[in-house]
Design an enzyme around this catalytic site. Structure first.
Site, PDB file in Angstrom:
ATOM      1  N   LYS A  45      -2.672  -5.264  14.626  1.00  0.00           N
ATOM      2  CA  LYS A  45      -4.051  -5.703  14.354  1.00  0.00           C
ATOM      3  C   LYS A  45      -4.046  -7.163  13.907  1.00  0.00           C
ATOM      4  O   LYS A  45      -2.993  -7.702  13.556  1.00  0.00           O
ATOM      5  CB  LYS A  45      -4.665  -4.798  13.270  1.00  0.00           C
ATOM      6  N   TYR A  73      -8.486 -34.218  -5.587  1.00  0.00           N
ATOM      7  CA  TYR A  73      -9.797 -33.911  -6.170  1.00  0.00           C
ATOM      8  C   TYR A  73      -9.640 -33.434  -7.610  1.00  0.00           C
ATOM      9  O   TYR A  73      -8.758 -32.625  -7.912  1.00  0.00           O
ATOM     10  CB  TYR A  73     -10.479 -32.794  -5.382  1.00  0.00           C
TER      11      TYR A  73
HETATM   12  C1  LIG Z   1      -2.674  -2.044   8.425  1.00  0.00           C
HETATM   13  C2  LIG Z   1      -2.313  -0.607   8.430  1.00  0.00           C
HETATM   14  C3  LIG Z   1      -0.973  -0.206   8.539  1.00  0.00           C
HETATM   15  C4  LIG Z   1       0.174  -1.192   8.471  1.00  0.00           C
HETATM   16  O1  LIG Z   1       0.400  -1.498   7.110  1.00  0.00           O
HETATM   17  P1  LIG Z   1       1.614  -2.428   6.627  1.00  0.00           P
HETATM   18  O2  LIG Z   1       1.528  -2.353   5.145  1.00  0.00           O
HETATM   19  O3  LIG Z   1       1.355  -3.784   7.167  1.00  0.00           O
HETATM   20  O4  LIG Z   1       2.865  -1.837   7.163  1.00  0.00           O
HETATM   21  C5  LIG Z   1      -0.702   1.133   8.690  1.00  0.00           C
HETATM   22  N1  LIG Z   1      -1.705   2.054   8.688  1.00  0.00           N
HETATM   23  C6  LIG Z   1      -3.004   1.712   8.533  1.00  0.00           C
HETATM   24  C7  LIG Z   1      -4.048   2.752   8.538  1.00  0.00           C
HETATM   25  C8  LIG Z   1      -3.343   0.373   8.386  1.00  0.00           C
HETATM   26  O5  LIG Z   1      -4.625   0.033   8.232  1.00  0.00           O
END
Ligand SMILES: *Cc1c(COP(=O)(O)O)cnc(C)c1O
Length: 354
Positions: A35, A249
């Site tokens: 993702k 800044y």
């Molecule tokens: C993002 C996600 C993962 C992966 O998690 P990591 O901590 O990056 O390994 C697995 N399962 C679900 C449902 C997620 O949303």
């Protein structure tokens, strides 16, 4: 001369991390979470490298990501699960691209039936076992069973505290998960994200994300994961700040003596958290160069007084990668590697090496 920050992505290391995770939990299948543009590493190239390494199950958040992934795989076969599931308007895309929308609610179970998504294969169900974020409530499981019967191929749940191995909620979630799965005894089970793999809750299919990219909690002894991305930024200006001068800044950093400073073309619009002001650091040839003053939108200034070699515009300075660990750098900005990776801005050039 390089004038843009650059993320170099080592696809061989990504594939090596997937293989190491697969070898670590040999009883089940190891999937890959890609993702958010493969956690900033580029969806197409990352997914192809993973598929070529042997990965046959991918997870994305959105149906649109799943569609892009199906096109990227270009003939390489793999299951694509969509965590957020499908709303009515996404059903056609799911059918067309052979996506498996996760069923997280009664409404999504209804869409699954009404839109004929079952024709493509068995369903993936997400049951909430205690994170209280997304997934079927335990008391909805019976009704979903009545609606979609036993055409369920995978039951998944998600840990809230897998990165704290002794947290009591882990055991509670595992017990609830196993009890809920008994409604579909033939379905495969999936519980583990990266930290869940380290807990040993691997079941039939794992869902590592951040570990593939060399981040997240430290892996157990014997599991070696490599950094996948090196992010570096170009020097655009080198100068001396005399005693009494300040930088940036708000003039938040004032110097008691003369310092040699370098300003880099890398700011919060590129993904350098503003919270790294006066606390993050860069590395130039192994020498640590602290951020001085506030991070601004397009620029950040670092102290290069300790660097012996010449520092001139165009020299690339590492933010994380081979010399600086992703999570150590994230901690200096009070965040996590996940957020650093997924926050990398559009202006950062990405190059891939295999
Ligand atoms: C993002 C996600 C993962 C992966 O998690 P990591 O901590 O990056 O390994 C697995 N399962 C679900 C449902 C997620 O949303």
């Amino acid at each position: 001369m390089q004038t843009r920050a650059r993320a170099t992505i080592y696809l061989n290391q990504l594939a090596a991390n997937w293989r190491a995770l697969a070898a670590w939990s040999p009883a089940g299948e190891t999937g890959a979470v890609v993702k958010a543009n493969a956690y900033g590493h580029g969806l197409s190239r990352s997914a192809r490298a993973l598929a070529e390494a042997g990965c046959g199950a991918f997870f994305v958040a959105h149906a649109s990501e799943g569609a892009a992934l199906r096109d990227a795989l270009d003939g390489l076969d793999a299951d694509i699960h969509v965590f957020h599931g499908a709303c009515e308007g996404e059903a056609a895309l799911c059918r067309d691209k052979r996506l498996i929308p996760v069923i997280n609610s009664m409404e999504q179970a209804r869409v699954w039936r009404a839109e004929g998504l079952d024709a493509a294969g068995p369903a993936t169900l997400h049951v909430d076992t205690g994170m209280n974020r997304l997934g079927l409530r335990p008391n909805e499981v019976e009704a979903v069973r009545a609606m979609i019967g036993d055409g369920v191929g995978l039951v998944m749940s998600h840990f809230a505290c897998a990165d704290e191995p002794n947290h009591p909620l882990n055991k509670v979630q595992i017990e609830r998960f196993e009890a809920l799965c008994s409604a579909w005894p033939k379905a495969r089970r999936s519980m583990a994200n990266s930290a869940g793999v380290y807990l040993g809750a691997t079941y039939d299919l794992t869902r590592p994300g951040v570990a593939l990219y060399g981040g997240g909690p430290p892996p157990p002894a014997g599991l070696v994961l490599q950094p996948v991305m090196t992010l570096d930024a170009p020097v655009v200006s080198v100068f001396r700040a005399e005693a009494g001068a300040s930088t940036g800044y708000g003039a938040t950093r004032r110097f008691g003596a003369s310092h040699r400073l370098a300003t880099l073309a890398f700011g919060y619009a590129d993904g350098l958290p503003r919270a790294a002001s006066n606390s993050g650091y860069f590395s130039l040839g192994g020498v640590r160069c602290p951020i001085v003053g506030r991070v601004s939108m397009d620029l950040v200034t670092v102290d290069v007084s300790a660097v012996d070699s010449p520092v001139a515009p165009g020299v690339m300075v590492e933010y994380f990668g081979a010399e600086i660990g992703l999570e150590a750098q994230a901690a200096a900005a009070k965040t996590l590697g996940y957020e650093l990776l997924t926050g990398i801005g559009e202006r950062v050039e990405r190059i891939w090496r295999s």
